[in-house]
Scaffold this motif. Structure first.
Motif, PDB file in Angstrom:
ATOM      1  N   GLY A 123       1.107  -1.326  -0.476  1.00  0.00           N
ATOM      2  CA  GLY A 123      -0.164   0.237   0.194  1.00  0.00           C
ATOM      3  C   GLY A 123       0.856   1.830   0.432  1.00  0.00           C
ATOM      4  N   ALA A 124      -0.089   2.376  -0.183  1.00  0.00           N
ATOM      5  CA  ALA A 124       0.714   3.628   0.119  1.00  0.00           C
ATOM      6  C   ALA A 124       1.951   4.564   1.245  1.00  0.00           C
ATOM      7  CB  ALA A 124      -0.401   5.053  -0.227  1.00  0.00           C
ATOM      8  N   LEU A 125       1.457   3.356   2.946  1.00  0.00           N
ATOM      9  CA  LEU A 125       2.438   3.804   3.284  1.00  0.00           C
ATOM     10  C   LEU A 125       4.200   2.988   3.096  1.00  0.00           C
ATOM     11  CD1 LEU A 125      -0.263   3.866   6.457  1.00  0.00           C
ATOM     12  CD2 LEU A 125       0.461   5.304   4.587  1.00  0.00           C
ATOM     13  N   GLU A 126       3.999   2.233   2.460  1.00  0.00           N
ATOM     14  CA  GLU A 126       5.335   1.690   2.990  1.00  0.00           C
ATOM     15  C   GLU A 126       6.432   2.267   2.085  1.00  0.00           C
ATOM     16  OE1 GLU A 126       7.254  -2.454   0.125  1.00  0.00           O
ATOM     17  OE2 GLU A 126       5.513  -1.595   0.186  1.00  0.00           O
ATOM     18  N   ASP A 127       7.222   2.432   3.141  1.00  0.00           N
ATOM     19  CA  ASP A 127       9.098   3.308   2.914  1.00  0.00           C
ATOM     20  C   ASP A 127       9.796   2.012   1.982  1.00  0.00           C
ATOM     21  OD1 ASP A 127       9.163   1.094   4.907  1.00  0.00           O
ATOM     22  OD2 ASP A 127      10.739   2.717   4.994  1.00  0.00           O
ATOM     23  N   GLY A 128      10.130   3.227   1.165  1.00  0.00           N
ATOM     24  CA  GLY A 128      12.415   2.714   0.641  1.00  0.00           C
ATOM     25  C   GLY A 128      11.346   2.778  -0.646  1.00  0.00           C
ATOM     26  N   TRP A 129      12.512   2.329  -1.422  1.00  0.00           N
ATOM     27  CA  TRP A 129      12.718   2.394  -2.893  1.00  0.00           C
ATOM     28  C   TRP A 129      11.430   1.401  -3.469  1.00  0.00           C
ATOM     29  CZ3 TRP A 129      14.323   6.312  -5.424  1.00  0.00           C
ATOM     30  CH2 TRP A 129      15.295   6.445  -4.035  1.00  0.00           C
ATOM     31  N   PRO A 130      11.172   0.534  -3.352  1.00  0.00           N
ATOM     32  CA  PRO A 130       9.727  -0.532  -3.580  1.00  0.00           C
ATOM     33  C   PRO A 130       8.048   0.746  -3.577  1.00  0.00           C
ATOM     34  CG  PRO A 130      11.106  -1.694  -2.934  1.00  0.00           C
ATOM     35  CD  PRO A 130      11.473  -0.838  -2.221  1.00  0.00           C
ATOM     36  N   GLY A 131       8.130   0.959  -2.302  1.00  0.00           N
ATOM     37  CA  GLY A 131       6.701   1.618  -2.386  1.00  0.00           C
ATOM     38  C   GLY A 131       7.109   3.384  -2.707  1.00  0.00           C
ATOM     39  N   PHE A 132       8.095   3.391  -3.389  1.00  0.00           N
ATOM     40  CA  PHE A 132       8.371   5.057  -3.868  1.00  0.00           C
ATOM     41  C   PHE A 132       7.264   5.152  -5.315  1.00  0.00           C
ATOM     42  CE2 PHE A 132      11.080   7.152  -7.500  1.00  0.00           C
ATOM     43  CZ  PHE A 132      10.333   8.053  -7.694  1.00  0.00           C
ATOM     44  N   PHE A 133       8.596   3.495  -6.327  1.00  0.00           N
ATOM     45  CA  PHE A 133       8.051   3.404  -7.808  1.00  0.00           C
ATOM     46  C   PHE A 133       6.099   2.479  -7.357  1.00  0.00           C
ATOM     47  CE2 PHE A 133      12.472   1.937  -7.578  1.00  0.00           C
ATOM     48  CZ  PHE A 133      12.948   3.019  -8.824  1.00  0.00           C
ATOM     49  N   HIS A 134       5.818   2.156  -6.785  1.00  0.00           N
ATOM     50  CA  HIS A 134       4.541   1.816  -6.965  1.00  0.00           C
ATOM     51  C   HIS A 134       3.523   3.293  -6.956  1.00  0.00           C
ATOM     52  CE1 HIS A 134       5.608  -2.467  -6.331  1.00  0.00           C
ATOM     53  NE2 HIS A 134       4.658  -2.450  -6.924  1.00  0.00           N
ATOM     54  N   ARG A 135       4.118   4.211  -5.900  1.00  0.00           N
ATOM     55  CA  ARG A 135       3.117   5.364  -5.302  1.00  0.00           C
ATOM     56  C   ARG A 135       4.143   6.103  -6.663  1.00  0.00           C
ATOM     57  NH1 ARG A 135       5.483   4.838  -0.597  1.00  0.00           N
ATOM     58  NH2 ARG A 135       7.038   6.409  -0.822  1.00  0.00           N
ATOM     59  N   ALA A 136       4.999   5.945  -7.556  1.00  0.00           N
ATOM     60  CA  ALA A 136       5.054   7.356  -8.608  1.00  0.00           C
ATOM     61  C   ALA A 136       3.830   6.560  -9.901  1.00  0.00           C
ATOM     62  CB  ALA A 136       6.259   7.232  -8.854  1.00  0.00           C
ATOM     63  N   HIS A 137       3.821   5.064  -9.636  1.00  0.00           N
ATOM     64  CA  HIS A 137       3.542   4.598 -10.893  1.00  0.00           C
ATOM     65  C   HIS A 137       1.874   5.618 -10.755  1.00  0.00           C
ATOM     66  CE1 HIS A 137       1.391   1.198 -13.849  1.00  0.00           C
ATOM     67  NE2 HIS A 137       2.439   1.384 -14.228  1.00  0.00           N
ATOM     68  N   ARG A 138       1.115   4.658  -9.732  1.00  0.00           N
ATOM     69  CA  ARG A 138      -0.248   5.613  -8.951  1.00  0.00           C
ATOM     70  C   ARG A 138      -0.324   6.487 -10.050  1.00  0.00           C
ATOM     71  NH1 ARG A 138       0.756   1.318  -4.845  1.00  0.00           N
ATOM     72  NH2 ARG A 138       0.665   3.548  -3.301  1.00  0.00           N
ATOM     73  N   LEU A 139       0.488   7.510  -8.872  1.00  0.00           N
ATOM     74  CA  LEU A 139       0.293   8.832  -9.447  1.00  0.00           C
ATOM     75  C   LEU A 139       0.421   9.534 -10.726  1.00  0.00           C
ATOM     76  CD1 LEU A 139       0.660  11.916  -9.106  1.00  0.00           C
ATOM     77  CD2 LEU A 139       3.168  12.073  -8.898  1.00  0.00           C
TER      78      LEU A 139
END
Length: 219
Positions: A123-139
Protein backbone atom coordinates in the motif's frame (compact mmCIF):
# COMPACT_ATOMS: atom_id res chain seq x y z
CA UNK A 1 18.09 13.60 -28.92
CA UNK A 2 15.43 13.70 -31.58
CA UNK A 3 13.09 10.95 -30.38
CA UNK A 4 9.69 12.18 -29.21
CA UNK A 5 7.79 10.52 -26.39
CA UNK A 6 5.36 9.08 -28.93
CA UNK A 7 8.11 7.49 -30.97
CA UNK A 8 9.74 6.14 -27.83
CA UNK A 9 6.50 4.47 -26.75
CA UNK A 10 5.99 2.87 -30.15
CA UNK A 11 9.33 1.07 -29.92
CA UNK A 12 8.65 -1.09 -26.89
CA UNK A 13 10.14 -4.31 -28.27
CA UNK A 14 13.71 -2.99 -28.16
CA UNK A 15 15.11 -0.44 -25.68
CA UNK A 16 16.41 2.73 -27.25
CA UNK A 17 20.21 3.03 -27.27
CA UNK A 18 22.21 4.95 -24.72
CA UNK A 19 22.45 8.63 -25.68
CA UNK A 20 24.92 11.27 -24.48
CA UNK A 21 23.86 14.86 -23.91
CA UNK A 22 26.35 17.73 -23.84
CA UNK A 23 25.56 21.35 -22.99
CA UNK A 24 25.59 23.85 -25.81
CA UNK A 25 28.94 25.46 -26.54
CA UNK A 26 27.70 28.79 -25.16
CA UNK A 27 26.04 27.29 -22.06
CA UNK A 28 27.74 28.93 -19.03
CA UNK A 29 26.31 26.54 -16.43
CA UNK A 30 27.26 23.02 -17.51
CA UNK A 31 26.92 21.64 -13.97
CA UNK A 32 23.81 21.60 -11.74
CA UNK A 33 23.23 24.02 -8.90
CA UNK A 34 24.29 22.82 -5.41
CA UNK A 35 22.14 19.95 -4.18
CA UNK A 36 20.72 19.13 -7.63
CA UNK A 37 21.58 16.29 -10.01
CA UNK A 38 20.49 17.61 -13.41
CA UNK A 39 21.71 20.96 -14.76
CA UNK A 40 19.04 23.42 -15.86
CA UNK A 41 19.91 23.02 -19.55
CA UNK A 42 19.18 19.28 -19.35
CA UNK A 43 15.73 19.89 -17.81
CA UNK A 44 14.98 22.32 -20.65
CA UNK A 45 16.10 19.65 -23.12
CA UNK A 46 13.76 17.09 -21.54
CA UNK A 47 10.79 19.45 -21.83
CA UNK A 48 11.47 20.38 -25.47
CA UNK A 49 13.62 17.83 -27.32
CA UNK A 50 12.86 14.60 -25.46
CA UNK A 51 9.10 15.17 -25.45
CA UNK A 52 7.84 16.27 -28.84
CA UNK A 53 4.94 18.70 -28.73
CA UNK A 54 3.23 20.80 -31.41
CA UNK A 55 5.11 24.01 -31.99
CA UNK A 56 8.02 22.73 -29.93
CA UNK A 57 6.23 23.93 -26.79
CA UNK A 58 7.85 22.91 -23.46
CA UNK A 59 6.00 20.06 -21.77
CA UNK A 60 4.86 20.44 -18.15
CA UNK A 61 7.09 18.54 -15.75
CA UNK A 62 7.14 17.95 -12.00
CA UNK A 63 10.59 17.62 -10.42
CA UNK A 64 11.03 16.01 -7.03
CA UNK A 65 14.24 15.69 -5.01
CA UNK A 66 14.61 12.47 -3.01
CA UNK A 67 17.13 12.84 -0.19
CA UNK A 68 16.14 9.91 2.02
CA UNK A 69 13.96 6.80 1.85
CA UNK A 70 12.94 6.48 5.51
CA UNK A 71 9.33 6.08 6.61
CA UNK A 72 7.25 9.11 5.62
CA UNK A 73 9.64 10.11 2.85
CA UNK A 74 6.81 11.65 0.80
CA UNK A 75 6.32 14.44 3.34
CA UNK A 76 9.97 15.48 3.02
CA UNK A 77 10.31 15.53 -0.77
CA UNK A 78 10.70 19.03 -2.23
CA UNK A 79 8.70 19.51 -5.44
CA UNK A 80 9.29 21.97 -8.26
CA UNK A 81 6.74 22.28 -11.10
CA UNK A 82 7.93 23.37 -14.54
CA UNK A 83 4.92 24.72 -16.45
CA UNK A 84 3.87 27.43 -18.86
CA UNK A 85 0.74 29.63 -18.72
CA UNK A 86 -0.73 27.60 -21.58
CA UNK A 87 -0.73 24.35 -19.56
CA UNK A 88 -4.13 23.36 -18.24
CA UNK A 89 -4.81 22.59 -14.57
CA UNK A 90 -5.22 18.85 -15.17
CA UNK A 91 -1.70 18.67 -16.62
CA UNK A 92 -0.28 20.32 -13.52
CA UNK A 93 -2.39 18.35 -11.00
CA UNK A 94 -1.48 14.98 -12.55
CA UNK A 95 1.75 15.43 -14.47
CA UNK A 96 2.58 13.15 -17.36
CA UNK A 97 6.32 13.61 -16.70
CA UNK A 98 7.75 13.02 -13.24
CA UNK A 99 11.46 13.75 -12.81
CA UNK A 100 12.97 12.26 -9.65
CA UNK A 101 16.43 13.48 -8.72
CA UNK A 102 18.05 10.90 -6.47
CA UNK A 103 20.77 12.07 -4.12
CA UNK A 104 23.65 9.55 -4.23
CA UNK A 105 23.38 8.94 -0.47
CA UNK A 106 19.83 7.61 -0.89
CA UNK A 107 20.73 5.00 -3.50
CA UNK A 108 20.53 1.31 -2.67
CA UNK A 109 23.88 -0.26 -1.85
CA UNK A 110 25.12 -3.03 -4.18
CA UNK A 111 24.06 -5.63 -1.58
CA UNK A 112 20.54 -4.24 -1.19
CA UNK A 113 17.88 -6.35 -2.84
CA UNK A 114 14.78 -4.90 -4.45
CA UNK A 115 12.06 -7.39 -5.39
CA UNK A 116 12.10 -8.35 -9.05
CA UNK A 117 9.13 -10.70 -9.16
CA UNK A 118 5.43 -9.97 -9.52
CA UNK A 119 4.84 -9.41 -5.80
CA UNK A 120 2.17 -6.83 -4.97
CA UNK A 121 3.19 -4.11 -2.55
CA UNK A 122 0.94 -3.65 0.49
CA UNK A 123 0.00 0.00 0.00
CA UNK A 124 0.75 3.69 -0.03
CA UNK A 125 2.35 3.80 3.43
CA UNK A 126 5.30 1.63 2.47
CA UNK A 127 8.72 3.23 2.70
CA UNK A 128 11.86 2.65 0.67
CA UNK A 129 12.40 2.32 -3.06
CA UNK A 130 9.72 -0.33 -3.77
CA UNK A 131 7.06 1.88 -2.18
CA UNK A 132 8.27 4.95 -4.07
CA UNK A 133 8.05 3.22 -7.45
CA UNK A 134 4.53 1.94 -6.78
CA UNK A 135 3.33 5.36 -5.64
CA UNK A 136 4.90 6.98 -8.71
CA UNK A 137 3.12 4.43 -10.89
CA UNK A 138 -0.23 5.30 -9.34
CA UNK A 139 0.42 9.04 -9.75
CA UNK A 140 1.27 8.94 -13.46
CA UNK A 141 -1.33 8.41 -16.20
CA UNK A 142 -1.08 5.54 -18.67
CA UNK A 143 2.16 5.88 -20.65
CA UNK A 144 3.31 8.66 -18.32
CA UNK A 145 7.06 9.11 -18.10
CA UNK A 146 9.17 8.62 -14.96
CA UNK A 147 12.69 10.00 -15.25
CA UNK A 148 15.33 9.01 -12.69
CA UNK A 149 18.36 11.30 -12.48
CA UNK A 150 21.24 10.10 -10.36
CA UNK A 151 25.01 9.94 -10.09
CA UNK A 152 27.43 7.21 -9.19
CA UNK A 153 29.01 7.35 -5.77
CA UNK A 154 32.33 6.17 -4.39
CA UNK A 155 32.17 3.39 -1.83
CA UNK A 156 35.31 1.83 -0.34
CA UNK A 157 37.29 3.59 -3.06
CA UNK A 158 35.22 2.18 -5.92
CA UNK A 159 32.43 3.75 -7.93
CA UNK A 160 29.11 1.97 -7.61
CA UNK A 161 26.46 1.76 -10.33
CA UNK A 162 22.89 1.59 -8.91
CA UNK A 163 21.05 1.69 -12.24
CA UNK A 164 20.38 -2.03 -12.59
CA UNK A 165 18.84 -2.27 -9.12
CA UNK A 166 16.68 0.81 -9.66
CA UNK A 167 15.44 -0.36 -13.07
CA UNK A 168 14.56 -3.78 -11.62
CA UNK A 169 12.53 -2.14 -8.86
CA UNK A 170 10.75 0.14 -11.35
CA UNK A 171 9.84 -2.82 -13.57
CA UNK A 172 8.34 -4.63 -10.60
CA UNK A 173 6.09 -1.62 -10.00
CA UNK A 174 4.82 -1.62 -13.61
CA UNK A 175 7.27 0.57 -15.51
CA UNK A 176 8.83 -0.19 -18.88
CA UNK A 177 12.46 0.76 -19.41
CA UNK A 178 12.89 3.13 -22.38
CA UNK A 179 16.31 4.72 -22.45
CA UNK A 180 19.53 5.58 -20.63
CA UNK A 181 20.85 9.11 -21.20
CA UNK A 182 24.28 10.23 -20.01
CA UNK A 183 24.25 13.94 -19.12
CA UNK A 184 27.80 15.35 -19.19
CA UNK A 185 29.05 17.97 -16.76
CA UNK A 186 31.43 19.78 -19.09
CA UNK A 187 32.15 20.88 -22.64
CA UNK A 188 33.95 18.92 -25.36
CA UNK A 189 36.99 20.81 -26.60
CA UNK A 190 38.63 19.16 -29.57
CA UNK A 191 39.14 15.51 -28.69
CA UNK A 192 38.89 15.96 -24.93
CA UNK A 193 36.34 16.89 -22.28
CA UNK A 194 36.78 19.92 -20.05
CA UNK A 195 34.68 19.02 -17.00
CA UNK A 196 32.73 21.41 -14.80
CA UNK A 197 32.16 19.39 -11.66
CA UNK A 198 29.54 20.03 -8.97
CA UNK A 199 30.99 20.55 -5.52
CA UNK A 200 29.17 17.49 -4.12
CA UNK A 201 30.16 15.05 -6.89
CA UNK A 202 32.47 12.14 -6.10
CA UNK A 203 35.98 12.41 -7.48
CA UNK A 204 36.09 11.20 -11.06
CA UNK A 205 32.34 11.57 -11.72
CA UNK A 206 31.80 14.07 -14.55
CA UNK A 207 28.27 13.08 -15.54
CA UNK A 208 24.89 12.00 -14.24
CA UNK A 209 22.63 9.22 -15.50
CA UNK A 210 19.06 9.84 -16.67
CA UNK A 211 16.82 6.78 -16.95
CA UNK A 212 13.52 7.07 -18.85
CA UNK A 213 10.68 4.73 -17.87
CA UNK A 214 7.10 4.50 -19.10
CA UNK A 215 4.13 3.64 -16.86
CA UNK A 216 2.17 0.69 -18.24
CA UNK A 217 -1.10 -0.86 -17.09
CA UNK A 218 -1.82 -4.57 -17.33
CA UNK A 219 -5.31 -5.64 -18.26
Amino acid sequence: MTHSTASARSRTSQPLPTTTWFPGPDEPNAAPIPGAVLPAWAIDKIRTDFVGRPGHRPAPLLKIAIRDTALGMDTRIPTTPFTTPADNKEATDRPSILLAELHPDTLPAPTDDLPTGGIEMPGALEDGWPGFFHRAHRLLPDEGILLLATRQRRQAGRLTDPLGTLIAGARTAGFRYLQHIVVVYGHPVGDRLVPTLPADACRGVAHCDLIALSAIRHA
